[in-house]
Design an enzyme around this catalytic site. Structure first.
Site, PDB file in Angstrom:
ATOM      1  N   ASP A   3      37.820  -8.546 -43.643  1.00 18.27           N
ATOM      2  CA  ASP A   3      36.918  -7.558 -42.745  1.00 18.27           C
ATOM      3  C   ASP A   3      37.133  -6.128 -43.353  1.00 18.27           C
ATOM      4  O   ASP A   3      38.068  -5.893 -44.201  1.00 18.27           O
ATOM      5  CB  ASP A   3      37.465  -7.780 -41.161  1.00 18.27           C
ATOM      6  CG  ASP A   3      36.422  -7.237 -40.355  1.00 18.27           C
ATOM      7  OD1 ASP A   3      35.533  -6.674 -40.748  1.00 18.27           O
ATOM      8  OD2 ASP A   3      36.759  -7.190 -39.083  1.00 18.27           O
ATOM      9  N   LYS A   4      36.602  -5.383 -42.725  1.00 19.33           N
ATOM     10  CA  LYS A   4      36.525  -3.910 -42.990  1.00 19.33           C
ATOM     11  C   LYS A   4      36.649  -3.184 -41.618  1.00 19.33           C
ATOM     12  O   LYS A   4      36.039  -3.641 -40.552  1.00 19.33           O
ATOM     13  CB  LYS A   4      35.311  -3.431 -43.714  1.00 19.33           C
ATOM     14  CG  LYS A   4      35.353  -1.869 -44.268  1.00 19.33           C
ATOM     15  CD  LYS A   4      34.107  -1.109 -43.762  1.00 19.33           C
ATOM     16  CE  LYS A   4      33.292  -1.165 -42.401  1.00 19.33           C
ATOM     17  NZ  LYS A   4      32.563  -0.095 -42.007  1.00 19.33           N
ATOM     18  N   HIS A   5      37.084  -2.229 -41.400  1.00 19.44           N
ATOM     19  CA  HIS A   5      37.080  -1.367 -40.103  1.00 19.44           C
ATOM     20  C   HIS A   5      37.053   0.258 -40.545  1.00 19.44           C
ATOM     21  O   HIS A   5      37.656   0.641 -41.593  1.00 19.44           O
ATOM     22  CB  HIS A   5      38.063  -1.715 -39.392  1.00 19.44           C
ATOM     23  CG  HIS A   5      38.059  -0.942 -37.837  1.00 19.44           C
ATOM     24  ND1 HIS A   5      37.305  -1.447 -37.161  1.00 19.44           N
ATOM     25  CD2 HIS A   5      38.900   0.238 -37.456  1.00 19.44           C
ATOM     26  CE1 HIS A   5      37.733  -0.669 -35.959  1.00 19.44           C
ATOM     27  NE2 HIS A   5      38.487   0.445 -36.311  1.00 19.44           N
TER      28      HIS A   5
ATOM     29  N   ARG B  71      45.280   6.097 -22.400  1.00 19.43           N
ATOM     30  CA  ARG B  71      45.379   7.386 -23.344  1.00 19.43           C
ATOM     31  C   ARG B  71      44.377   8.268 -23.398  1.00 19.43           C
ATOM     32  O   ARG B  71      44.441   9.412 -23.244  1.00 19.43           O
ATOM     33  CB  ARG B  71      45.317   6.824 -24.927  1.00 19.43           C
ATOM     34  CG  ARG B  71      46.753   6.138 -25.131  1.00 19.43           C
ATOM     35  CD  ARG B  71      46.640   5.226 -26.438  1.00 19.43           C
ATOM     36  NE  ARG B  71      46.315   5.855 -27.775  1.00 19.43           N
ATOM     37  CZ  ARG B  71      45.615   5.480 -28.479  1.00 19.43           C
ATOM     38  NH1 ARG B  71      45.088   4.161 -28.499  1.00 19.43           N
ATOM     39  NH2 ARG B  71      45.168   6.450 -29.728  1.00 19.43           N
TER      40      ARG B  71
ATOM     41  N   SER C 152      46.587   0.249 -32.041  1.00 25.06           N
ATOM     42  CA  SER C 152      45.337   0.091 -31.570  1.00 25.06           C
ATOM     43  C   SER C 152      44.398  -0.820 -32.426  1.00 25.06           C
ATOM     44  O   SER C 152      43.778  -1.657 -31.970  1.00 25.06           O
ATOM     45  CB  SER C 152      44.853   1.227 -31.003  1.00 25.06           C
ATOM     46  OG  SER C 152      43.518   1.095 -30.448  1.00 25.06           O
TER      47      SER C 152
ATOM     48  N   LYS D 139      43.825  -5.336 -32.673  1.00 28.00           N
ATOM     49  CA  LYS D 139      42.467  -5.975 -32.712  1.00 28.00           C
ATOM     50  C   LYS D 139      42.306  -6.870 -34.054  1.00 28.00           C
ATOM     51  O   LYS D 139      41.696  -7.803 -33.980  1.00 28.00           O
ATOM     52  CB  LYS D 139      41.307  -4.953 -32.378  1.00 28.00           C
ATOM     53  CG  LYS D 139      41.751  -4.502 -30.856  1.00 28.00           C
ATOM     54  CD  LYS D 139      40.580  -3.401 -30.515  1.00 28.00           C
ATOM     55  CE  LYS D 139      41.103  -2.184 -31.102  1.00 28.00           C
ATOM     56  NZ  LYS D 139      40.585  -0.956 -30.386  1.00 28.00           N
TER      57      LYS D 139
HETATM   58  N1  URA Z   1      39.835   3.412 -32.330  1.00 29.98           N
HETATM   59  C1  URA Z   1      40.487   2.484 -31.780  1.00 29.98           C
HETATM   60  O1  URA Z   1      40.184   1.272 -31.506  1.00 29.98           O
HETATM   61  N2  URA Z   1      41.861   2.994 -31.153  1.00 29.98           N
HETATM   62  C2  URA Z   1      42.126   4.288 -31.345  1.00 29.98           C
HETATM   63  O2  URA Z   1      43.271   4.612 -30.771  1.00 29.98           O
HETATM   64  C3  URA Z   1      41.270   5.148 -32.071  1.00 29.98           C
HETATM   65  C4  URA Z   1      40.206   4.681 -32.490  1.00 29.98           C
END
Ligand code: URA
Length: 439
Positions: free
Chosen positions: A83-85, A171, A186, A190
């Site tokens: 995957d890419k994010h 947050r 974070s 995921k």
């Molecule tokens: N995107 C995320 O999923 N989490 C963060 O804390 C910042 C950007």
């Protein structure tokens, strides 16, 4: 006895947290035994006193394990799960392109993407502009489509990393989003919950980027690569430019059209192509599908030229409920906005600076993004034909075309776009599309 306040106290006093401390605290976040005030205090303590790489890895894994972790092994896939994010941008539709391209090269891409955030667009909102496309199938359907077509792009499910959802919401309202340690955990929790074998991370730099400076983007890239690899996920980060929109358009259905034009070869904007290839090439190398990035680029270009990537995209759309002929006949399915008007350059000159964030906000102002989480999106609106940094224009020449629901919205956007562009009498130094790779 486990007392959340003792964990907060330790971090407040800049002491290292043990794996046990972190696991206990994250468990309490999900079962409700840790209060909102304690999560907020913890987040502020981390914001000021930071976490070591070991603490970040433990925090990431604890958040991953707070919910469902997808397993791919039992499906017997004949290729790697990749995957890419991205940290988010404007006119950034690379996910729609590289997912099918990597699938056509033998990878399996279970992409769980987000909605637009602030001035940035979201892959999920773009796909939701396709009539019938289901962005929230059950996990069994998602896994079946990934197995059969090599790619499926859907939205975040409630089951994946629920601890992150609670921590992020707190947050967001306590001025603690901007912590590299917490951003790292974070994002990666995921991605790890999606059961990946390799991740290419796109960290944006520039006036439309989430991170405020080049140095901070490098810091985040280093952290994500170290923590990703420390948590058992092969990770490479690429720093790419977001001092201007990546594609010459921004807006949901408009970007779907751009993706179809790119995949079918009708139009392949140079900077979009360069960044897409760079990220997709690292995915192939991470997955062992190419020996190096040169070999990977040759394979990816072949997947584009043969039509195999476009075919993967078409199969994904139809498997998720969209029209079977979207790629051949996008006009039939993607409506146009009723008002289409050009924005005139206020003066002549070379485009010296683009406030990329302001362009993203102009799209939100047109209705193409959300001001509040509950807002609905107008999929047809947005911007096309955006001129690029370094281009020379005459006074009055169009620098963008606005696609709007009504004349008032279009008129508001004209001023915003004209202010977002600055002109100079000489050509500026144009930033590279890809700055560097961190692995
Ligand atoms: N995107 C995320 O999923 N989490 C963060 O804390 C910042 C950007």
């Amino acid at each position: 006895m486990f007392l959340p306040q003792e964990i907060v106290r330790k971090k407040r006093d800049a002491q290292a947290l043990s794996n046990e401390d972190i696991v206990g605290f994250v468990r309490g976040i999900v079962d409700g035994s840790v209060t909102e005030g304690q999560v907020a205090a913890f987040a502020m303590a981390v914001y000021f006193n930071d976490m070591s790489v070991d603490e970040r890895v433990a925090f990431t894994l604890a958040q991953r394990d707070s919910g469902q972790v997808l397993q791919w092994r039992s499906l017997g896939l004949p290729g790697p799960v990749l995957d890419k994010h991205s940290t988010g941008g404007v006119g950034d539709l690379t996910s729609l392109l590289l997912g099918p391209m990597v699938a056509a090269c033998g990878g399996f891409v279970p992409m769980i993407s987000g909605r637009g955030l602030g001035h940035t667009g979201g892959t999920l909102d773009k796909l939701a502009s396709i009539p019938g496309y289901d962005v929230a199938p059950d996990i069994g359907t998602f896994q079946r489509i990934v197995r059969e077509t090599g790619i499926a792009i859907i939205g975040q499910t409630a089951q994946l990393a629920p601890a992150d959802r609670r921590i992020y919401a707190i947050r967001d309202i306590t001025a603690t989003v901007e912590s590299v340690a917490m951003i790292t955990a974070s994002i990666l929790s995921k991605k790890l919950a999606a059961g990946l074998g390799g991740l290419a991370m796109d960290i944006k730099v520039g006036s439309g980027a989430f991170m405020p400076s080049y140095e901070k983007s490098v810091e985040l890239a280093r952290s994500i690569v170290d923590v990703g690899n420390g948590a058992g996920l092969k990770t490479t980060a690429v720093l790419t430019d977001m001092d201007q929109p990546l594609a010459p358009c921004a807006g949901n259905a408009l970007e779907i059209r751009c993706a179809i034009d790119y995949l079918t070869g009708r139009a392949r904007p140079a900077r979009l192509h360069e960044v897409t290839l760079a990220l997709a090439a690292h995915m192939l190398v991470l997955g062992g599908l190419a020996d190096n990035t040169t070999d990977a680029c040759a394979k990816l270009n072949a997947a584009l030229d043969s039509g195999a990537a476009a075919e993967r995209f078409a199969r994904m759309v139809s498997a998720l409920g969209g029209p079977g002929d979207l790629v051949e006949a996008p006009e039939r399915h993607l409506d146009h906005a009723p008002i289409v008007i050009p924005v005139a350059a206020p003066n002549a000159g070379f485009v010296e600076r683009i406030d990329c964030r302001a362009l993203g906000l102009a799209v939100v102002g047109l209705g193409g993004g959300r001001r509040r989480p509950e807002d609905t999106i107008d999929y047809q609106v947005g911007l096309t034909d955006l001129v690029e940094l370094g281009e020379r224009v005459d006074a009055g020449q169009p620098i963008a075309i606005i696609h709007a629901r009504d004349l008032l919205a279009a008129q508001n956007a004209i001023g915003e776009i004209q202010t977002a562009y600055s002109f100079a009498s000489t050509g500026p130094q144009v930033p590279p599309s890809v700055y560097c790779v961190i692995d």
